[in-house]
Design an enzyme around this catalytic site. Structure first.
Site, PDB file in Angstrom:
ATOM      1  N   HIS A 308       0.853  -1.191   0.000  1.00 34.80           N
ATOM      2  CA  HIS A 308       0.000   0.000   0.000  1.00 34.80           C
ATOM      3  C   HIS A 308       0.884   1.233   0.000  1.00 34.80           C
ATOM      4  O   HIS A 308       1.951   1.235   0.601  1.00 34.80           O
ATOM      5  CB  HIS A 308      -0.897   0.018   1.244  1.00 34.80           C
ATOM      6  CG  HIS A 308      -2.065   0.940   1.118  1.00 34.80           C
ATOM      7  ND1 HIS A 308      -1.986   2.284   1.357  1.00 34.80           N
ATOM      8  CD2 HIS A 308      -3.336   0.704   0.728  1.00 34.80           C
ATOM      9  CE1 HIS A 308      -3.169   2.835   1.152  1.00 34.80           C
ATOM     10  NE2 HIS A 308      -4.005   1.909   0.756  1.00 34.80           N
ATOM     11  N   ASP A 366      -7.954  -5.171   0.084  1.00 31.88           N
ATOM     12  CA  ASP A 366      -8.446  -6.080  -0.965  1.00 31.88           C
ATOM     13  C   ASP A 366      -8.085  -7.536  -0.737  1.00 31.88           C
ATOM     14  O   ASP A 366      -8.573  -8.413  -1.460  1.00 31.88           O
ATOM     15  CB  ASP A 366      -7.885  -5.624  -2.314  1.00 31.88           C
ATOM     16  CG  ASP A 366      -8.450  -4.262  -2.708  1.00 31.88           C
ATOM     17  OD1 ASP A 366      -7.665  -3.317  -2.889  1.00 31.88           O
ATOM     18  OD2 ASP A 366      -9.696  -4.150  -2.770  1.00 31.88           O
TER      19      ASP A 366
HETATM   20  C1  SDX Z   1      -6.306   0.059  -2.897  1.00 33.67           C
HETATM   21  O1  SDX Z   1      -4.495   4.558  -2.117  1.00 33.67           O
HETATM   22  C2  SDX Z   1      -5.420   3.967  -1.449  1.00 33.67           C
HETATM   23  O2  SDX Z   1      -5.824   4.382  -0.375  1.00 33.67           O
HETATM   24  C3  SDX Z   1      -6.029   2.769  -2.181  1.00 33.67           C
HETATM   25  C4  SDX Z   1      -7.034   1.936  -1.385  1.00 33.67           C
HETATM   26  C5  SDX Z   1      -8.314   2.718  -1.092  1.00 33.67           C
HETATM   27  O3  SDX Z   1      -9.015   2.378  -0.128  1.00 33.67           O
HETATM   28  O4  SDX Z   1      -8.650   3.603  -1.938  1.00 33.67           O
HETATM   29  O5  SDX Z   1      -6.454   1.519  -0.152  1.00 33.67           O
HETATM   30  C6  SDX Z   1      -7.439   0.697  -2.176  1.00 33.67           C
HETATM   31  O6  SDX Z   1      -6.087   0.377  -4.025  1.00 33.67           O
HETATM   32  C7  SDX Z   1      -5.405  -0.894  -2.157  1.00 33.67           C
HETATM   33  C8  SDX Z   1      -4.236  -1.406  -3.041  1.00 33.67           C
HETATM   34  C9  SDX Z   1      -4.766  -2.538  -3.936  1.00 33.67           C
HETATM   35  N1  SDX Z   1      -3.702  -2.957  -4.909  1.00 33.67           N
HETATM   36  C10 SDX Z   1      -3.076  -4.127  -4.805  1.00 33.67           C
HETATM   37  O7  SDX Z   1      -3.218  -4.913  -3.860  1.00 33.67           O
HETATM   38  C11 SDX Z   1      -2.132  -4.427  -5.975  1.00 33.67           C
HETATM   39  C12 SDX Z   1      -0.803  -4.979  -5.449  1.00 33.67           C
HETATM   40  N2  SDX Z   1      -0.065  -3.867  -4.753  1.00 33.67           N
HETATM   41  C13 SDX Z   1       0.865  -3.102  -5.516  1.00 33.67           C
HETATM   42  O8  SDX Z   1       0.613  -2.977  -6.885  1.00 33.67           O
HETATM   43  C14 SDX Z   1       1.376  -1.869  -4.781  1.00 33.67           C
HETATM   44  O9  SDX Z   1       1.701  -2.276  -3.519  1.00 33.67           O
HETATM   45  C15 SDX Z   1       0.499  -0.643  -4.679  1.00 33.67           C
HETATM   46  C16 SDX Z   1       0.036  -0.201  -6.016  1.00 33.67           C
HETATM   47  C17 SDX Z   1      -0.685  -0.901  -3.793  1.00 33.67           C
HETATM   48  C18 SDX Z   1       1.341   0.463  -4.043  1.00 33.67           C
HETATM   49  O10 SDX Z   1       2.306   0.801  -4.957  1.00 33.67           O
HETATM   50  P1  SDX Z   1       3.458   1.845  -4.585  1.00 33.67           P
HETATM   51  O11 SDX Z   1       3.155   2.583  -3.344  1.00 33.67           O
HETATM   52  O12 SDX Z   1       3.754   2.637  -5.819  1.00 33.67           O
HETATM   53  O13 SDX Z   1       4.642   0.948  -4.223  1.00 33.67           O
HETATM   54  P2  SDX Z   1       5.718   0.386  -5.261  1.00 33.67           P
HETATM   55  O14 SDX Z   1       5.005  -0.213  -6.433  1.00 33.67           O
HETATM   56  O15 SDX Z   1       6.732   1.430  -5.510  1.00 33.67           O
HETATM   57  O16 SDX Z   1       6.361  -0.813  -4.424  1.00 33.67           O
HETATM   58  C19 SDX Z   1       7.472  -0.586  -3.579  1.00 33.67           C
HETATM   59  C20 SDX Z   1       8.278  -1.863  -3.715  1.00 33.67           C
HETATM   60  C21 SDX Z   1       8.668  -2.193  -5.157  1.00 33.67           C
HETATM   61  O17 SDX Z   1       9.834  -3.008  -5.092  1.00 33.67           O
HETATM   62  P3  SDX Z   1      11.311  -2.262  -5.284  1.00 33.67           P
HETATM   63  O18 SDX Z   1      11.249  -1.504  -6.610  1.00 33.67           O
HETATM   64  O19 SDX Z   1      11.496  -1.372  -4.092  1.00 33.67           O
HETATM   65  O20 SDX Z   1      12.287  -3.421  -5.337  1.00 33.67           O
HETATM   66  O21 SDX Z   1       7.498  -2.996  -3.278  1.00 33.67           O
HETATM   67  C22 SDX Z   1       7.277  -3.872  -4.378  1.00 33.67           C
HETATM   68  C23 SDX Z   1       7.556  -3.089  -5.636  1.00 33.67           C
HETATM   69  O22 SDX Z   1       7.986  -3.978  -6.669  1.00 33.67           O
HETATM   70  N3  SDX Z   1       5.862  -4.268  -4.292  1.00 33.67           N
HETATM   71  C24 SDX Z   1       5.412  -5.497  -4.493  1.00 33.67           C
HETATM   72  C25 SDX Z   1       4.023  -5.425  -4.260  1.00 33.67           C
HETATM   73  N4  SDX Z   1       3.678  -4.181  -3.939  1.00 33.67           N
HETATM   74  C26 SDX Z   1       4.826  -3.458  -3.959  1.00 33.67           C
HETATM   75  N5  SDX Z   1       6.037  -6.640  -4.833  1.00 33.67           N
HETATM   76  C27 SDX Z   1       5.246  -7.741  -4.951  1.00 33.67           C
HETATM   77  N6  SDX Z   1       3.902  -7.756  -4.750  1.00 33.67           N
HETATM   78  C28 SDX Z   1       3.271  -6.612  -4.390  1.00 33.67           C
HETATM   79  N7  SDX Z   1       1.981  -6.614  -4.182  1.00 33.67           N
END
Ligand code: SDX
Length: 432
Positions: A308, A366
């Site tokens: 998140h 989620d």
């Molecule tokens: C919602 O914003 C809100 O408030 C949203 C929400 C709401 O109520 O409105 O809470 C609802 O959208 C919840 C999120 C639902 N999405 C998912 O579950 C999809 C999976 N999660 C990711 O795609 C991600 O964690 C996000 C999109 C939720 C957050 O993305 P960020 O903040 O841009 O973080 P990032 O992608 O930069 O990740 C940081 C690191 C990265 O690795 P490095 O580059 O540092 O090596 O963490 C890794 C990412 O690759 N990473 C994951 C991951 N989420 C982040 N690796 C594997 N699986 C994951 N799920």
């Protein structure tokens, strides 16, 4: 107290500017950079808005470090345990919990706006039966503005309030109709004698040919789902609603834009993606290979429902939903539901893995929500539709707050240009 400021010095030109600090009642303060470009000729650069506040808001507070979520100051744990979705709607719209007379009046207003114009129901026949219900929602909700010319003066607070009531009241009807259309069943009219969650379940699952009784456990689970998804400060879809509203677009068009933004699997579409991920993991013994894939930068697979932007520890909503999963499955005699067991094992393994711990990736709202929806019979393609239904009150409350905010103006981000310098047109015959 004197104005707090920060000094920005451009080390290239030696020019400096004092910028005011903007401080709220809780959470991080901000640097007011509105004069930065005029003073230093510089822009801030923040793709994804990791460090950018685009408004002041009094609606929802999140502390990602502590795993805190407050709606108008009330902890989500207390609202989940003691409130109702319509009471939370009132709280988000008006700022305080309603008195009994206020709640009675609000409930009556909402329940007496649940029907949609019969002309709107004819929109559905233009969609393919296999259209994703979110595609239908984007279209039909946007079309509401074609039916309500009597309340689209966005500068009239009463018109804004009427639009908010209509949207909260009609989203369940529009959502249920999108499902009924997809299965070729007749639309079911709302029954205003029922509560909000019951009414939706009945319009989803009743058929004209026989009586339908809503299961109390399903209504309670849906009520909890709706409360937990009602608002969440400046997430992608809410920011989209605000940006659309900043141009003066009508509220129905703004909410339709929010639905579009929510649909993405990185946002509200994740609840559907989590279930599809859990169904793909046929055997918990396969979980380690999925964890490996989630950590592999060359593999597009991510652990859906994990991570998140703000929560750097357990999403408080996920904690509540995990317990609610357990209670609901036990109540309906499905406590050994394979998807739930896979989810629990996936969480256990991931939260022992340094990759997730170092990046502070925990289950978000989620991760467990889809298991609850599946247990009460909601079809998977409807999962994000229910998220949109619940979030409508947050979107419209944020839109109303923006419309009343004297600081707000049309949102128009800038860019850092990386394209070619000016060059002259070369006629085709001269090009190689
Ligand atoms: C919602 O914003 C809100 O408030 C949203 C929400 C709401 O109520 O409105 O809470 C609802 O959208 C919840 C999120 C639902 N999405 C998912 O579950 C999809 C999976 N999660 C990711 O795609 C991600 O964690 C996000 C999109 C939720 C957050 O993305 P960020 O903040 O841009 O973080 P990032 O992608 O930069 O990740 C940081 C690191 C990265 O690795 P490095 O580059 O540092 O090596 O963490 C890794 C990412 O690759 N990473 C994951 C991951 N989420 C982040 N690796 C594997 N699986 C994951 N799920």
């Amino acid at each position: 107290m004197s104005q707090e400021t920060v000094t920005i010095i451009d080390n290239t030109t030696g020019k400096r500017v004092e910028l005011p600090i903007v401080r709220g009642t809780q959470g991080p303060a901000g640097i007011d950079v509105r004069t930065l470009n005029r003073e230093l000729g510089l822009l801030t650069f923040d793709p994804g808005f990791l460090s950018t506040a685009h408004c002041r808001s009094a609606l929802t507070f999140i502390d990602g470090e502590q795993g805190v979520l407050l709606y108008r100051g009330y902890p989500i744990e207390q609202l989940a345990a003691q409130s109702s979705y319509l009471e939370v709607c009132y709280l988000l719209l008006y700022g305080d919990l309603p008195t009994k007379p206020q709640m009675r009046e609000f409930q009556s207003i909402i329940l007496h706006h649940t029907m949609v114009h019969e002309g709107l129901r004819r929109f559905y026949s233009g969609f393919r039966h296999d259209a994703h219900p979110m595609a239908i929602m984007v279209g039909v909700v946007g079309a509401l503005s074609a039916f309500y010319h009597d309340s689209t003066d966005i500068h009239d607070p009463r018109h804004r309030e009427i639009s908010a009531h209509r949207l909260i009241a009609k989203m369940p009807t529009i959502a249920a109709d999108s499902y009924k259309y997809s299965i070729g069943q007749p639309f079911i009219y709302p029954d205003n004698a029922l509560g909000y969650a019951e009414n939706f379940l009945r319009t989803m699952f009743a058929v004209p040919a026989e009586p339908y009784k809503v299961k109390p456990a399903a209504a309670r689970a849906l009520e909890l789902f709706l409360i937990l998804h009602a608002d969440h400060e400046q997430n992608a879809s809410t920011a989209t609603v605000r940006l659309a509203g900043s141009s003066g677009a009508n509220p129905f068009a703004c909410i339709s834009a929010g639905i579009g933004a929510l649909w993405g699997p990185a946002h509200g579409g994740a609840n559907e993606a989590v279930i599809r991920m859990l169904e793909t993991i046929r055997d918990p013994a396969e979980i380690p290979q999925y964890i490996t894939r989630a950590k592999d930068k060359d593999d597009a697979f991510r652990l859906m429902g994990f991570g998140h932007r703000i929560y750097k520890q357990y999403d408080p909503r996920a904690k509540i939903l995990r317990q609610a999963c357990h209670d609901l499955l036990k109540e309906i005699g499905a406590e050994h539901q394979p998807l739930f067991e896979t989810a629990l094992e996936l969480e256990r393994i991931a939260l022992q893995d340094d990759y997730f711990l170092e990046r502070r990736l925990y289950p978000n709202v989620d991760f467990y929500s889809g298991i609850i929806l599946k247990a009460i019979g909601i079809p998977i393609p409807m999962f994000t539709v229910l998220f949109a239904m619940a979030r409508t009150v947050g979107w419209v409350a944020q839109w109303m707050e923006m419309m009343e905010d004297a600081e707000q103006r049309i949102g128009r981000p800038r860019q850092i240009y990386v394209g070619p310098a000016r060059r002259d047109y070369m006629p085709l015959e001269e090009r190689e």
